[in-house]
Design a protein around this motif. Structure first.
Motif, PDB file in Angstrom:
ATOM      1  N   THR A 177       0.747  -1.006  -0.095  1.00  0.00           N
ATOM      2  CA  THR A 177      -0.154   0.114   0.104  1.00  0.00           C
ATOM      3  C   THR A 177       0.676   1.329   0.012  1.00  0.00           C
ATOM      4  O   THR A 177       2.057   1.201   0.137  1.00  0.00           O
ATOM      5  CB  THR A 177      -0.968   0.013   1.250  1.00  0.00           C
ATOM      6  OG1 THR A 177      -2.035   1.147   0.957  1.00  0.00           O
ATOM      7  CG2 THR A 177      -0.045   0.371   2.593  1.00  0.00           C
ATOM      8  N   ARG A 201      -7.877   7.755  -0.580  1.00  0.00           N
ATOM      9  CA  ARG A 201      -9.115   6.788  -0.836  1.00  0.00           C
ATOM     10  C   ARG A 201      -9.716   6.873   0.653  1.00  0.00           C
ATOM     11  O   ARG A 201     -11.150   6.371   0.447  1.00  0.00           O
ATOM     12  CB  ARG A 201      -8.396   5.337  -1.204  1.00  0.00           C
ATOM     13  CG  ARG A 201      -7.783   5.066  -2.332  1.00  0.00           C
ATOM     14  CD  ARG A 201      -8.493   5.887  -3.743  1.00  0.00           C
ATOM     15  NE  ARG A 201      -9.698   5.180  -3.967  1.00  0.00           N
ATOM     16  CZ  ARG A 201     -10.705   5.966  -5.054  1.00  0.00           C
ATOM     17  NH1 ARG A 201     -10.439   7.293  -5.257  1.00  0.00           N
ATOM     18  NH2 ARG A 201     -11.789   5.366  -5.055  1.00  0.00           N
ATOM     19  N   CYS A 216     -20.763  -0.421  14.067  1.00  0.00           N
ATOM     20  CA  CYS A 216     -20.486   0.931  14.109  1.00  0.00           C
ATOM     21  C   CYS A 216     -21.542   1.872  14.393  1.00  0.00           C
ATOM     22  O   CYS A 216     -21.217   3.028  14.770  1.00  0.00           O
ATOM     23  CB  CYS A 216     -19.950   1.192  12.628  1.00  0.00           C
ATOM     24  SG  CYS A 216     -18.220   0.220  12.089  1.00  0.00           S
ATOM     25  N   ARG A 265      -4.693  -6.042   2.848  1.00  0.00           N
ATOM     26  CA  ARG A 265      -4.575  -4.572   2.525  1.00  0.00           C
ATOM     27  C   ARG A 265      -6.010  -3.695   2.348  1.00  0.00           C
ATOM     28  O   ARG A 265      -6.041  -2.527   2.673  1.00  0.00           O
ATOM     29  CB  ARG A 265      -3.773  -3.984   1.552  1.00  0.00           C
ATOM     30  CG  ARG A 265      -4.348  -4.477  -0.019  1.00  0.00           C
ATOM     31  CD  ARG A 265      -3.166  -3.838  -0.983  1.00  0.00           C
ATOM     32  NE  ARG A 265      -4.067  -4.031  -2.291  1.00  0.00           N
ATOM     33  CZ  ARG A 265      -3.371  -3.584  -3.521  1.00  0.00           C
ATOM     34  NH1 ARG A 265      -2.524  -2.934  -3.483  1.00  0.00           N
ATOM     35  NH2 ARG A 265      -3.964  -3.836  -4.812  1.00  0.00           N
ATOM     36  N   ASN A 266      -6.717  -4.787   1.983  1.00  0.00           N
ATOM     37  CA  ASN A 266      -8.173  -4.077   1.848  1.00  0.00           C
ATOM     38  C   ASN A 266      -8.835  -3.533   3.238  1.00  0.00           C
ATOM     39  O   ASN A 266      -9.666  -2.631   2.943  1.00  0.00           O
ATOM     40  CB  ASN A 266      -9.169  -5.112   1.055  1.00  0.00           C
ATOM     41  CG  ASN A 266      -8.730  -5.422  -0.236  1.00  0.00           C
ATOM     42  OD1 ASN A 266      -8.816  -4.692  -1.146  1.00  0.00           O
ATOM     43  ND2 ASN A 266      -8.103  -6.690  -0.470  1.00  0.00           N
ATOM     44  N   GLY A 276     -15.992  -3.658   0.611  1.00  0.00           N
ATOM     45  CA  GLY A 276     -15.896  -2.073   0.855  1.00  0.00           C
ATOM     46  C   GLY A 276     -16.707  -1.438  -0.220  1.00  0.00           C
ATOM     47  O   GLY A 276     -17.274  -0.374  -0.063  1.00  0.00           O
ATOM     48  N   ASN A 277     -16.513  -1.713  -1.293  1.00  0.00           N
ATOM     49  CA  ASN A 277     -17.161  -1.028  -2.482  1.00  0.00           C
ATOM     50  C   ASN A 277     -18.651  -1.225  -2.345  1.00  0.00           C
ATOM     51  O   ASN A 277     -19.295   0.002  -2.541  1.00  0.00           O
ATOM     52  CB  ASN A 277     -16.721  -1.701  -3.772  1.00  0.00           C
ATOM     53  CG  ASN A 277     -16.435  -0.583  -4.783  1.00  0.00           C
ATOM     54  OD1 ASN A 277     -17.504  -0.208  -5.173  1.00  0.00           O
ATOM     55  ND2 ASN A 277     -15.183  -0.503  -5.051  1.00  0.00           N
ATOM     56  N   ASN A 279     -14.844   6.556   6.473  1.00  0.00           N
ATOM     57  CA  ASN A 279     -14.029   7.051   5.191  1.00  0.00           C
ATOM     58  C   ASN A 279     -14.699   8.408   4.876  1.00  0.00           C
ATOM     59  O   ASN A 279     -15.887   8.653   4.724  1.00  0.00           O
ATOM     60  CB  ASN A 279     -14.546   5.966   3.758  1.00  0.00           C
ATOM     61  CG  ASN A 279     -13.789   6.260   2.637  1.00  0.00           C
ATOM     62  OD1 ASN A 279     -13.356   7.447   2.363  1.00  0.00           O
ATOM     63  ND2 ASN A 279     -13.323   5.464   1.990  1.00  0.00           N
ATOM     64  N   ARG A 330     -14.627   9.999   2.320  1.00  0.00           N
ATOM     65  CA  ARG A 330     -15.411  10.376   0.909  1.00  0.00           C
ATOM     66  C   ARG A 330     -16.816   9.847   1.218  1.00  0.00           C
ATOM     67  O   ARG A 330     -17.372  10.478   0.607  1.00  0.00           O
ATOM     68  CB  ARG A 330     -14.722   9.443  -0.169  1.00  0.00           C
ATOM     69  CG  ARG A 330     -13.334   9.870  -0.551  1.00  0.00           C
ATOM     70  CD  ARG A 330     -12.888   8.907  -1.792  1.00  0.00           C
ATOM     71  NE  ARG A 330     -12.650   7.513  -1.330  1.00  0.00           N
ATOM     72  CZ  ARG A 330     -13.047   6.599  -2.141  1.00  0.00           C
ATOM     73  NH1 ARG A 330     -13.762   6.760  -3.265  1.00  0.00           N
ATOM     74  NH2 ARG A 330     -12.668   5.452  -1.821  1.00  0.00           N
TER      75      ARG A 330
HETATM   76  N1  COA Z   1      -3.500   0.129  -0.950  1.00  0.00           N
HETATM   77  C1  COA Z   1      -3.231   0.028  -2.273  1.00  0.00           C
HETATM   78  N2  COA Z   1      -4.485  -0.266  -3.129  1.00  0.00           N
HETATM   79  C2  COA Z   1      -5.352  -0.854  -2.428  1.00  0.00           C
HETATM   80  C3  COA Z   1      -5.553  -0.975  -0.928  1.00  0.00           C
HETATM   81  C4  COA Z   1      -4.590  -0.421  -0.071  1.00  0.00           C
HETATM   82  N3  COA Z   1      -4.633  -0.441   0.966  1.00  0.00           N
HETATM   83  N4  COA Z   1      -7.086  -1.629  -0.808  1.00  0.00           N
HETATM   84  C5  COA Z   1      -7.305  -1.865  -2.043  1.00  0.00           C
HETATM   85  N5  COA Z   1      -6.644  -1.419  -2.879  1.00  0.00           N
HETATM   86  C6  COA Z   1      -6.675  -1.621  -4.393  1.00  0.00           C
HETATM   87  C7  COA Z   1      -7.825  -2.772  -4.703  1.00  0.00           C
HETATM   88  O1  COA Z   1      -7.227  -3.876  -4.644  1.00  0.00           O
HETATM   89  C8  COA Z   1      -8.172  -2.207  -6.064  1.00  0.00           C
HETATM   90  O2  COA Z   1      -7.198  -2.511  -6.992  1.00  0.00           O
HETATM   91  P1  COA Z   1      -7.568  -3.148  -8.500  1.00  0.00           P
HETATM   92  O3  COA Z   1      -8.355  -2.139  -9.154  1.00  0.00           O
HETATM   93  O4  COA Z   1      -6.254  -3.512  -9.127  1.00  0.00           O
HETATM   94  O5  COA Z   1      -8.323  -4.511  -8.151  1.00  0.00           O
HETATM   95  C9  COA Z   1      -8.274  -0.919  -5.944  1.00  0.00           C
HETATM   96  O6  COA Z   1      -7.377  -0.334  -4.846  1.00  0.00           O
HETATM   97  C10 COA Z   1      -9.534  -0.389  -5.820  1.00  0.00           C
HETATM   98  O7  COA Z   1     -10.096  -0.917  -4.842  1.00  0.00           O
HETATM   99  P2  COA Z   1     -11.621  -0.576  -4.377  1.00  0.00           P
HETATM  100  O8  COA Z   1     -11.997  -1.584  -3.295  1.00  0.00           O
HETATM  101  O9  COA Z   1     -12.392  -0.426  -5.639  1.00  0.00           O
HETATM  102  O10 COA Z   1     -11.334   0.831  -3.844  1.00  0.00           O
HETATM  103  P3  COA Z   1     -12.399   1.777  -2.866  1.00  0.00           P
HETATM  104  O11 COA Z   1     -12.067   3.155  -3.744  1.00  0.00           O
HETATM  105  O12 COA Z   1     -13.604   1.172  -3.020  1.00  0.00           O
HETATM  106  O13 COA Z   1     -11.834   1.860  -1.557  1.00  0.00           O
HETATM  107  C11 COA Z   1     -12.418   1.246   0.531  1.00  0.00           C
HETATM  108  C12 COA Z   1     -11.586   0.727  -0.656  1.00  0.00           C
HETATM  109  C13 COA Z   1     -12.492  -0.002   1.448  1.00  0.00           C
HETATM  110  C14 COA Z   1     -11.449   2.415   1.381  1.00  0.00           C
HETATM  111  C15 COA Z   1     -13.857   1.864   0.489  1.00  0.00           C
HETATM  112  O14 COA Z   1     -14.501   1.068  -0.525  1.00  0.00           O
HETATM  113  C16 COA Z   1     -14.469   2.069   1.699  1.00  0.00           C
HETATM  114  O15 COA Z   1     -14.203   2.919   2.374  1.00  0.00           O
HETATM  115  N6  COA Z   1     -15.789   1.381   1.520  1.00  0.00           N
HETATM  116  C17 COA Z   1     -16.892   1.680   2.829  1.00  0.00           C
HETATM  117  C18 COA Z   1     -16.080   0.953   4.116  1.00  0.00           C
HETATM  118  C19 COA Z   1     -17.046   0.934   5.072  1.00  0.00           C
HETATM  119  O16 COA Z   1     -18.111   1.672   5.168  1.00  0.00           O
HETATM  120  N7  COA Z   1     -16.922  -0.062   6.247  1.00  0.00           N
HETATM  121  C20 COA Z   1     -17.677  -0.260   6.955  1.00  0.00           C
HETATM  122  C21 COA Z   1     -18.311   0.860   7.663  1.00  0.00           C
HETATM  123  S1  COA Z   1     -18.751   0.544   9.455  1.00  0.00           S
END
Ligand code: COA
Length: 325
Positions: free
Chosen positions: A29, A37, A113, A152-153, A217-218, A255, A257
């Motif tokens: 990451t 993000r 949460c 990392r997700n 997450g998405n 998040n 965003r």
């Molecule tokens: N560092 C670098 N890259 C990362 C990463 C990290 N820590 N985590 C994910 N990625 C990558 C993914 O693998 C993906 O790569 P790919 O396109 O090659 O597959 C890319 O980043 C985009 O992933 P995506 O999941 O679409 O990112 P996102 O913009 O949706 O952000 C979260 C991910 C988790 C930050 C976001 O979805 C989020 O905050 N979701 C809501 C979380 C939430 O509400 N949780 C519970 C509430 S209580």
């Protein structure tokens, strides 16, 4: 029915700081990805052996002092947590022991949460009907113990901390409206699959890393925006208010965003959203609790302000509450 308000708040954040640079050394990451993000720069982690009740007790002591209430005077303690000290007894009972709150009735609520908002609404009911004359509510989490530090997700998102509040009957103001919601059909979006009666701990469950948070997450992102904005609108309507009447939104901090999108949906100036996600990440039930405490202690929230608590989490569950401070 009595009006119910908050007369004391407290928070506790463990002292160990985990930076994005530290995470760069653990998983693939980057500081830049995490900040853009999610908005998170650092998060706090417990020291070895520190459990949810330890954090909660520290936050509670500050809230009791702020409220001018002795622990023995407490009627009710509710702890919102998804990282209890043990499956049982309740973390609230451990908090009771730590505070020597010998006269309190104690239990936990499980609402991920949104837990702090759920705890607040439950406590409000008991006080409003006169069953109890006060309540201590706590959101306390040691998410580092259920975070997969190889994923990392998720591992960049979470942190540990606790916040607390004391509720009593008030003559004016206080809680003006509350809204809670749940949708169990969406339970698979955010879960801790093993360790409960569905999947008791086995060697296999540990090998498969099923004792860690699993999150889509998405999909959650879009739902979080929709449900938090909807809960805000419903709570405001119940209180006979509009978005423009809000002085502060104290949201769950998953998040940055999500919160910016919610503000856009509500046509709400982003400056009205109190943020601490940059410092602490997502602390589940403790996020709303600590944000409320910080906003009060920093005098951002002033007497007479209209404050909206708004939270969302695994379940799915959500909740909002309008308070006249
Ligand atoms: N560092 C670098 N890259 C990362 C990463 C990290 N820590 N985590 C994910 N990625 C990558 C993914 O693998 C993906 O790569 P790919 O396109 O090659 O597959 C890319 O980043 C985009 O992933 P995506 O999941 O679409 O990112 P996102 O913009 O949706 O952000 C979260 C991910 C988790 C930050 C976001 O979805 C989020 O905050 N979701 C809501 C979380 C939430 O509400 N949780 C519970 C509430 S209580």
């Amino acid at each position: 029915m009595k009006k119910v308000g908050i007369i004391g708040v407290g928070e506790y954040l463990p002292k160990n700081v985990l930076t994005n640079a530290d995470l760069e050394r653990k998983v693939d990451t980057s500081d830049e990805w995490i900040i853009t993000r999610t908005g998170i720069k650092t998060r706090r982690l417990v020291s070895k052996g520190q459990a949810a009740s330890d954090l909660g007790i520290n936050a509670a002591k500050k809230a009791l002092k702020d409220a001018g209430l002795a622990a023995e005077e407490l009627d009710l303690i509710i702890v919102a947590t998804i990282t209890p000290d043990m499956q049982f007894p309740s973390t609230a009972c451990f908090v009771q022991q730590g505070l020597k709150a010998v006269n309190a009735v104690c239990f936990d609520v499980s609402a991920a949460c949104a837990g702090f908002v759920y705890a607040l609404v439950v406590a409000q009911q008991f006080i409003a009907v006169g069953t109890y004359k006060n309540a201590l509510i706590i959101g306390s989490e040691v998410l580092s113990t259920i975070t997969d530090w190889k994923d990392r997700n998720t591992c960049v998102l979470f942190g540990d901390g606790a916040g607390a509040a004391v509720l009593v009957p008030v003559k004016s103001g206080g809680i003006l409206s509350t809204v809670l919601g749940s949708d169990g059909r969406l339970n698979e979006l955010l879960q801790l699959p093993a360790g409960g009666s569905r999947n008791p701990a086995t060697h296999k469950s540990v090998e498969e890393r099923l004792h860690y948070i699993k999150m889509r997450g998405n999909e959650l992102f879009k739902l979080a925006v929709k449900l938090m904005a909807g809960a805000a609108q419903d709570a405001l309507k119940l209180a006979g208010l509009e978005c423009k009447d809000i002085d502060w939104v104290i949201p769950h901090q998953a998040n940055i965003r999500i919160l910016m999108s919610m503000a856009k949906k509500l046509d709400l100036p982003v400056e009205k959203i109190y943020l601490n996600i940059d410092k602490y990440g997502n602390m589940s039930s403790a996020s709303t609790a600590t944000a409320l405490c910080e906003a009060v202690k920093s005098k951002s929230i002033k007497k007479g302000d209209i404050v909206l608590l708004d939270a969302f989490g695994g379940g799915l569950v959500w909740g909002a509450c309008v308070i006249k401070w």
